[in-house]
Design a protein around this motif. Structure first.
Motif: not given
Lengths: 415, 415
Positions: A279-299
């Motif tokens: 749940a990102e306010s100030c990071t604006g989706g950046y943490i989500s982006h870091l995580i989803t940049s990794i293959r297989g993160s949908s697991n």
């Protein structure tokens, strides 16, 4: 055996005026290291005849291999190919295979082929042509006075294809290479100088063929041991020293591999068969982006609510209006409620929440720019922490992301 | 008047083994350009005495200004300071102001000060010290045989502070500088070679003091005109040519400034007093991150739902289970429903949605890796487009983001 030395030359005004950041060289250096080629110089120059010529002269005095990227596009600001042709004393001829490649690409794209594109298939008759399987500009391999010169396109995925398919295998065939082997670990939460103080005896006792480097980055420091040679004895020595190093920094170590914090978190979740959301306010989706940049993160990653606006915090994360009005969006109470709302709405095992003031605007006396609340939690517990960063917007976002991920990692570890 | 020439030397093994991507040089080059210094060479070398020494010798033959970053940390792999001391024939002395700075920083951090940190305050007695207002390592300004050498820390925000506060003003005072002025426009949807073909007459008619460059990046091409000099005559000439260029590419131009697509979208929304949100599956929050990296974006950006998991698409974006089960998550119907759900849940004027297969896993014969559906919409209409990218995960994410933002831009423009 000393490693073979290489220079990377990148050509193009865009690198010199700062319009483009060079990501090619880092990738190339990593790949070259793996096979035992040491990049000891990287030089960036513009689309200037004299400068390119001079660099070829100079760098071939210092290195055995000169890898050149860029300057091969179809437009008029590219002078590299005619220069290489003259430098190595050849003349431009059409390469049939390259021509066929250009034609095939344009057919696929359903675009008309113009003269300018056809010229891409011309190469000096004194080079070995490296076919481009991902674009129109072929690569060129030259040799002169025992030195190797390879010219490749600057488009990253084209260059990477050519390196992997042709250049690296050919260099391995050509030289008796002794690989440079690295062992890297990641630490968080302690500065470079304190790490150095702690491991100074270890460092001064290192044998001459093994080097230690400190690589600080946004509140984290990587420690890297590098050995030249992959014979059994060297590897055993490296491993023993790496074990010793790990013991000395055990309490601040994130992971004993050269991977990112988000990869480390991902592996942990996967090994425990757990899921997470942010749940990102100030990071604006950046943490989500870091995580989803990794293959297989949908697991293990289900999603994120970027609640930039307070209304979104209320409607999607069920943060109470009263909290937002009394303690404000940047508060411990808000990030705790964001965690609860995320666990409930996204139905994950873990959640992470951020709320802060990234700047340059939006600060107050009470909550200056750089004030950030982070929470991490699962159904049993929530951990919170307030940070005070004092940097620019981009760096504040990065620091928040890294610290939040490290808080989450610790929570998962102890659960 | 020709511009003053500079070399940027970056020191550190981390740049050569590819563990760090050099972002400093691009920023430095941009700032130097603004005041009329032309960076014609950038050289990266390792923490090797001989290599650093040689580079100082070589680069000072080619440039009037040599800017050095990196190699000043408190750890043992840093040899730059003693080398500079010897190169310029000085000895290391404690600088009182720098020492006070180190002490103040450690007091603030509430950390003990160790010997290693105190050494940061030592500088050669033959330099002008540049105080570091953002960290512990001071900068150093040397002069030798009419050439200027400046050594700065490699930590980006420390280097930037020093450049802005000290180095750039001092260089401006020192040289009669003639600024390099750029005019840049951004195009989307047409390749470099076609642009070149279209404007070839324009290009060949350019006067010698004005240069055109093509800067392709992820499906977009920037066109940049650069003039040396900011006298009224040169500026007028540059503006007239830039107007001509704009007319020739009007149909594919995104904006006539050197800003990013996300900045262009932000300005549009602000000028029309409208808001937006994103619903991101395959882009994983990257578009939200791009938008929120811009200061002031909270004025028009309300948030995002990163619906990586289908459950999140159902629960937060109200995509029907039937659609997900019949047409699948990567389908036109899904992204249309994501738009509707976003407009409803986040209460914005515009929404953007992405769903696709970024790879390397997850592709099928019917929907191979690189298949992406994008939708943009408001309450009146929804536009959709299917893309087929054929690159790696990172590049597929980037391309999806840029294309989606451009689709949104067009929709806002015509609304």
């Amino acid at each position: 055996m000393r490693p073979v030395l290489a220079t990377i030359i990148t050509i193009g005004d865009e690198l010199l005026i700062g319009q483009t950041i060079d990501t090619n060289s880092a990738w190339m250096a990593q790949e070259l290291n793996k096979i035992g080629v040491w990049v000891h110089r990287r030089v960036a120059i513009g689309d200037v005849w004299k400068d390119i010529w001079q660099s070829l002269d100079e760098e071939s005095k210092l290195s055995e291999i000169i890898l050149i990227t860029g300057g091969l596009g179809p437009t008029a600001d590219d002078i590299t190919k005619p220069l290489l042709c003259q430098y190595f004393g050849g003349k431009l001829v059409v390469n049939e295979e390259a021509l066929q490649n250009v034609k095939t690409i344009f057919e696929k794209l359903n675009r008309p082929l113009i003269e300018r594109n056809l010229k891409q298939a011309e190469v000096p008759d004194v080079c070995t042509v490296l076919q481009n399987r991902r674009g129109t500009a072929p690569g060129m391999w030259f040799e002169k006075d025992g030195k190797i010169f390879v010219s490749m396109p600057g488009v990253p995925h084209e260059m990477k294809g050519m390196m992997l398919n042709d250049v690296l295998p050919a260099l391995q065939q050509r030289f008796q290479l002794s690989p440079i082997v690295h062992r890297t670990l990641l630490t968080a939460g302690v500065g470079e100088s304190f790490l150095a103080e702690r491991i100074k005896d270890f460092e001064s006792s290192l044998p001459s063929n093994i080097k230690l480097a400190y690589l600080p980055n946004y509140g984290m420091v990587k420690l890297r041991l590098s050995a030249t040679g992959n014979d059994a004895k060297t590897i055993a020595e490296l491993e023993a020293l790496f074990d010793m190093l790990k013991q000395q920094v055990a309490d601040v170590m994130v992971i004993d591999e050269d991977i990112t914090l988000q990869e480390a978190v991902g592996r942990l979740l996967k090994s425990k068969n757990k899921t997470m959301a942010t749940a990102e306010s100030c990071t604006g989706g950046y943490i989500s982006h870091l995580i989803t940049s990794i293959r297989g993160s949908s697991n293990y990653f289900k999603g994120s609510v970027v609640s930039y606006d307070n209304e979104v915090k209320e409607n999607l994360l069920h943060v109470s209006r009263q909290t937002l009005e009394t303690t404000g969006a940047v508060s411990e109470e808000t990030v705790i409620q964001m965690i609860k709302g995320t666990l409930q709405s996204l139905k994950t095992d873990y959640a992470l929440a951020t709320s802060g003031i990234m700047g340059p605007e939006g600060g107050t006396t009470e909550k200056p720019v750089g004030t950030v609340w982070v929470a991490v939690g699962n159904r049993e517990k929530v951990r919170t922490h307030q940070f005070h960063f004092r940097f620019d917007r981009q760096r504040n976002i990065e620091l928040t992301a890294h610290n939040a991920l490290n808080m989450l990692r610790k929570l998962i570890l102890e659960s």
